[in-house]
Design a protein around this motif. Structure first.
Motif, PDB file in Angstrom:
ATOM      1  N   LEU A 138      11.599   6.548  -3.924  1.00  0.00           N
ATOM      2  CA  LEU A 138      11.837   7.482  -5.026  1.00  0.00           C
ATOM      3  C   LEU A 138      11.826   6.780  -6.381  1.00  0.00           C
ATOM      4  O   LEU A 138      12.348   7.302  -7.356  1.00  0.00           O
ATOM      5  CB  LEU A 138      13.182   8.193  -4.822  1.00  0.00           C
ATOM      6  CG  LEU A 138      13.317   8.967  -3.505  1.00  0.00           C
ATOM      7  CD1 LEU A 138      14.725   9.524  -3.369  1.00  0.00           C
ATOM      8  CD2 LEU A 138      12.291  10.094  -3.426  1.00  0.00           C
ATOM      9  N   ARG A 139      11.210   5.627  -6.454  1.00  0.00           N
ATOM     10  CA  ARG A 139      11.236   4.834  -7.679  1.00  0.00           C
ATOM     11  C   ARG A 139      10.640   5.571  -8.862  1.00  0.00           C
ATOM     12  O   ARG A 139      11.167   5.511  -9.982  1.00  0.00           O
ATOM     13  CB  ARG A 139      10.487   3.515  -7.450  1.00  0.00           C
ATOM     14  CG  ARG A 139      10.504   2.580  -8.638  1.00  0.00           C
ATOM     15  CD  ARG A 139       9.910   1.233  -8.269  1.00  0.00           C
ATOM     16  NE  ARG A 139       8.482   1.330  -7.942  1.00  0.00           N
ATOM     17  CZ  ARG A 139       7.749   0.278  -7.558  1.00  0.00           C
ATOM     18  NH1 ARG A 139       8.321  -0.908  -7.410  1.00  0.00           N
ATOM     19  NH2 ARG A 139       6.462   0.425  -7.299  1.00  0.00           N
ATOM     20  N   TRP A 180       0.837  -1.202   0.000  1.00  0.00           N
ATOM     21  CA  TRP A 180       0.000   0.000   0.000  1.00  0.00           C
ATOM     22  C   TRP A 180       0.873   1.255   0.000  1.00  0.00           C
ATOM     23  O   TRP A 180       0.615   2.207  -0.764  1.00  0.00           O
ATOM     24  CB  TRP A 180      -0.905   0.018   1.226  1.00  0.00           C
ATOM     25  CG  TRP A 180      -1.783   1.227   1.282  1.00  0.00           C
ATOM     26  CD1 TRP A 180      -2.984   1.416   0.653  1.00  0.00           C
ATOM     27  CD2 TRP A 180      -1.518   2.455   1.998  1.00  0.00           C
ATOM     28  NE1 TRP A 180      -3.483   2.665   0.934  1.00  0.00           N
ATOM     29  CE2 TRP A 180      -2.607   3.322   1.754  1.00  0.00           C
ATOM     30  CE3 TRP A 180      -0.480   2.878   2.823  1.00  0.00           C
ATOM     31  CZ2 TRP A 180      -2.668   4.602   2.305  1.00  0.00           C
ATOM     32  CZ3 TRP A 180      -0.543   4.154   3.363  1.00  0.00           C
ATOM     33  CH2 TRP A 180      -1.624   5.006   3.101  1.00  0.00           C
ATOM     34  N   GLU A 181       1.918   1.275   0.817  1.00  0.00           N
ATOM     35  CA  GLU A 181       2.777   2.462   0.897  1.00  0.00           C
ATOM     36  C   GLU A 181       3.541   2.681  -0.400  1.00  0.00           C
ATOM     37  O   GLU A 181       3.712   3.837  -0.832  1.00  0.00           O
ATOM     38  CB  GLU A 181       3.734   2.306   2.073  1.00  0.00           C
ATOM     39  CG  GLU A 181       3.033   2.322   3.425  1.00  0.00           C
ATOM     40  CD  GLU A 181       3.972   2.126   4.585  1.00  0.00           C
ATOM     41  OE1 GLU A 181       3.596   2.455   5.717  1.00  0.00           O
ATOM     42  OE2 GLU A 181       5.102   1.639   4.364  1.00  0.00           O
ATOM     43  N   GLN A 182       4.012   1.623  -1.040  1.00  0.00           N
ATOM     44  CA  GLN A 182       4.725   1.776  -2.302  1.00  0.00           C
ATOM     45  C   GLN A 182       3.808   2.354  -3.374  1.00  0.00           C
ATOM     46  O   GLN A 182       4.219   3.221  -4.159  1.00  0.00           O
ATOM     47  CB  GLN A 182       5.272   0.423  -2.761  1.00  0.00           C
ATOM     48  CG  GLN A 182       6.164   0.504  -3.993  1.00  0.00           C
ATOM     49  CD  GLN A 182       7.492   1.172  -3.717  1.00  0.00           C
ATOM     50  OE1 GLN A 182       8.315   0.661  -2.972  1.00  0.00           O
ATOM     51  NE2 GLN A 182       7.713   2.329  -4.328  1.00  0.00           N
ATOM     52  N   ALA A 183       2.567   1.907  -3.401  1.00  0.00           N
ATOM     53  CA  ALA A 183       1.618   2.433  -4.389  1.00  0.00           C
ATOM     54  C   ALA A 183       1.344   3.912  -4.158  1.00  0.00           C
ATOM     55  O   ALA A 183       1.249   4.692  -5.120  1.00  0.00           O
ATOM     56  CB  ALA A 183       0.316   1.631  -4.336  1.00  0.00           C
ATOM     57  N   GLN A 184       1.208   4.323  -2.893  1.00  0.00           N
ATOM     58  CA  GLN A 184       0.967   5.737  -2.598  1.00  0.00           C
ATOM     59  C   GLN A 184       2.163   6.590  -2.980  1.00  0.00           C
ATOM     60  O   GLN A 184       2.017   7.668  -3.566  1.00  0.00           O
ATOM     61  CB  GLN A 184       0.642   5.913  -1.109  1.00  0.00           C
ATOM     62  CG  GLN A 184      -0.529   5.098  -0.595  1.00  0.00           C
ATOM     63  CD  GLN A 184      -1.779   5.310  -1.407  1.00  0.00           C
ATOM     64  OE1 GLN A 184      -2.198   6.429  -1.670  1.00  0.00           O
ATOM     65  NE2 GLN A 184      -2.392   4.207  -1.833  1.00  0.00           N
ATOM     66  N   ARG A 191       2.620   7.171  -6.730  1.00  0.00           N
ATOM     67  CA  ARG A 191       1.659   8.137  -7.273  1.00  0.00           C
ATOM     68  C   ARG A 191       2.033   9.571  -6.914  1.00  0.00           C
ATOM     69  O   ARG A 191       1.900  10.479  -7.736  1.00  0.00           O
ATOM     70  CB  ARG A 191       0.265   7.816  -6.738  1.00  0.00           C
ATOM     71  CG  ARG A 191      -0.832   8.778  -7.173  1.00  0.00           C
ATOM     72  CD  ARG A 191      -2.167   8.325  -6.633  1.00  0.00           C
ATOM     73  NE  ARG A 191      -2.132   8.149  -5.193  1.00  0.00           N
ATOM     74  CZ  ARG A 191      -2.311   9.148  -4.318  1.00  0.00           C
ATOM     75  NH1 ARG A 191      -2.520  10.380  -4.758  1.00  0.00           N
ATOM     76  NH2 ARG A 191      -2.285   8.906  -3.028  1.00  0.00           N
ATOM     77  N   VAL A 192       2.537   9.792  -5.716  1.00  0.00           N
ATOM     78  CA  VAL A 192       2.785  11.157  -5.242  1.00  0.00           C
ATOM     79  C   VAL A 192       4.121  11.705  -5.739  1.00  0.00           C
ATOM     80  O   VAL A 192       4.196  12.835  -6.234  1.00  0.00           O
ATOM     81  CB  VAL A 192       2.721  11.199  -3.703  1.00  0.00           C
ATOM     82  CG1 VAL A 192       3.153  12.564  -3.184  1.00  0.00           C
ATOM     83  CG2 VAL A 192       1.301  10.893  -3.238  1.00  0.00           C
ATOM     84  N   VAL A 193       5.200  10.941  -5.623  1.00  0.00           N
ATOM     85  CA  VAL A 193       6.525  11.478  -5.945  1.00  0.00           C
ATOM     86  C   VAL A 193       6.708  11.701  -7.438  1.00  0.00           C
ATOM     87  O   VAL A 193       7.600  12.459  -7.848  1.00  0.00           O
ATOM     88  CB  VAL A 193       7.640  10.554  -5.413  1.00  0.00           C
ATOM     89  CG1 VAL A 193       7.526  10.380  -3.909  1.00  0.00           C
ATOM     90  CG2 VAL A 193       7.632   9.201  -6.115  1.00  0.00           C
ATOM     91  N   SER A 194       5.893  11.087  -8.265  1.00  0.00           N
ATOM     92  CA  SER A 194       6.028  11.289  -9.705  1.00  0.00           C
ATOM     93  C   SER A 194       5.676  12.714 -10.110  1.00  0.00           C
ATOM     94  O   SER A 194       6.072  13.164 -11.195  1.00  0.00           O
ATOM     95  CB  SER A 194       5.140  10.294 -10.463  1.00  0.00           C
ATOM     96  OG  SER A 194       3.770  10.503 -10.148  1.00  0.00           O
ATOM     97  N   MET A 204       0.054   8.401   5.331  1.00  0.00           N
ATOM     98  CA  MET A 204       1.051   9.161   4.583  1.00  0.00           C
ATOM     99  C   MET A 204       0.682  10.631   4.641  1.00  0.00           C
ATOM    100  O   MET A 204      -0.456  11.004   4.355  1.00  0.00           O
ATOM    101  CB  MET A 204       1.131   8.697   3.128  1.00  0.00           C
ATOM    102  CG  MET A 204       2.192   9.439   2.320  1.00  0.00           C
ATOM    103  SD  MET A 204       2.261   8.916   0.574  1.00  0.00           S
ATOM    104  CE  MET A 204       0.724   9.603  -0.025  1.00  0.00           C
ATOM    105  N   VAL A 205       1.639  11.463   5.015  1.00  0.00           N
ATOM    106  CA  VAL A 205       1.434  12.901   5.140  1.00  0.00           C
ATOM    107  C   VAL A 205       2.362  13.608   4.161  1.00  0.00           C
ATOM    108  O   VAL A 205       3.554  13.289   4.081  1.00  0.00           O
ATOM    109  CB  VAL A 205       1.730  13.392   6.572  1.00  0.00           C
ATOM    110  CG1 VAL A 205       1.555  14.900   6.668  1.00  0.00           C
ATOM    111  CG2 VAL A 205       0.814  12.699   7.566  1.00  0.00           C
ATOM    112  N   THR A 206       1.826  14.556   3.416  1.00  0.00           N
ATOM    113  CA  THR A 206       2.609  15.384   2.510  1.00  0.00           C
ATOM    114  C   THR A 206       2.503  16.835   2.953  1.00  0.00           C
ATOM    115  O   THR A 206       1.402  17.354   3.121  1.00  0.00           O
ATOM    116  CB  THR A 206       2.117  15.250   1.059  1.00  0.00           C
ATOM    117  OG1 THR A 206       2.148  13.880   0.676  1.00  0.00           O
ATOM    118  CG2 THR A 206       2.992  16.056   0.112  1.00  0.00           C
TER     119      THR A 206
END
Length: 281
Positions: free
Chosen positions: A52-53, A24-28, A31-34, A238-240
């Motif tokens: 950072l993938r 779940w965390e990898q999917a989030q 999506r966000v860092v891209s 997850m917090v941004t």
């Protein structure tokens, strides 16, 4: 799971609940860092998760804590360790993805210049540091204005958090964390005090804290229900946040402009004009 007061990440990430949370965390993160742009991006800790993938910044690095001991969340190979073929293996060879560098340092004293990084990701890093507020201050220091900070952690206000609390008292914790889990509301207060603006927060992983794939699969229906009916009780969050710098704008001396007459108007006649005018009798 190991019967220890602190669970290491390699053992936990190979377990069914570990794979469930990290998926779940990898999917989030993907999506966000891209959508975060800049030049420098850093991931602090947790090499088992490639935060950072999907990020496209030219300089991306993995920062790992050089301190070792019983409280370390994962075991790091030292620079003098040997691989199977007898060659020396550096930490970068073992942990950093291709094309990236690994920096070994004290996370509470980051070796980066102030305002030099565009993105920092902390996957569960605050749950293992002895001074989470100081680590947040370090992140604020090295982030550029308008830089982004992404934090992932376990939610203490969840079934997983409750099981973790009871498990630690019995000496059998359920999730890996060297200290008590940080409440989401407390984390929001910390980042706001440091001048960050909370952009978004998301919860996930609503299945009960179960240790087998069989039982986790049976409760898969709780994902959609939890996201709709009790979103703040997810096991992970997850917090941004964005670093805002509010400063003064200096301006020069104010120039006084002469009044401008409206078009089509003429000055009113003065007293002198009336006295010098000739009239016929």
């Amino acid at each position: 799971m190991p019967d220890r007061s602190i669970i290491d990440w390699p053992a936990w990430t190979d377990s069914p609940p570990g794979r469930y949370v990290l998926a779940w965390e990898q999917a989030q993160l993907d999506r966000v860092v891209s959508n975060v742009f800049g030049y420098h991006a850093l991931q602090l800790g947790l090499p088992q998760l490639d935060a950072l993938r999907e990020n496209r910044m030219p300089c991306r690095g993995l920062v790992l804590d050089a301190a070792s001991g019983a409280s370390a969340p994962y075991e790091y190979p030292r620079a003098n360790s040997l691989t199977g073929d007898g060659e020396s293996a550096t930490p970068s060879d073992r942990h950093a993805p291709d094309g990236r560098a690994t920096v070994w340092c004290d996370l509470l004293d980051l070796p980066f210049e102030a305002q030099s990084v565009d993105l920092i990701v902390m996957p569960h890093t605050l749950e293992f540091t002895s001074d989470p507020h100081r680590l947040l201050r370090e992140a604020e220091r090295v982030l550029m204005p308008e830089g982004q900070l992404i934090i992932l952690g376990f939610n203490s206000l969840s079934l997983w958090g409750a099981r973790q609390s009871f498990g630690k008292m019995a000496g059998r914790p359920f999730v890996p964390a060297a200290h008590d889990l940080i409440a989401f509301t407390r984390l929001k207060d910390w980042i706001k005090l440091l001048g960050f603006e909370l952009e978004r927060g998301r919860f996930g992983c609503y299945r009960p804290p179960l240790a087998t794939d069989k039982w986790l699969t049976r409760y898969a229906f709780m994902e959609a229900a939890g996201d709709r009916w009790w979103p703040i009780f997810g096991a992970s969050y997850m917090v941004t946040a964005i670093k805002r710098v509010r400063g003064m704008h200096l301006v020069g001396a104010v120039k006084v402009k002469k009044p401008v007459l409206a078009p089509g108007l003429t000055p009113a006649a003065t007293q002198k004009t009336h006295t010098t005018r000739n009239y016929d009798t």
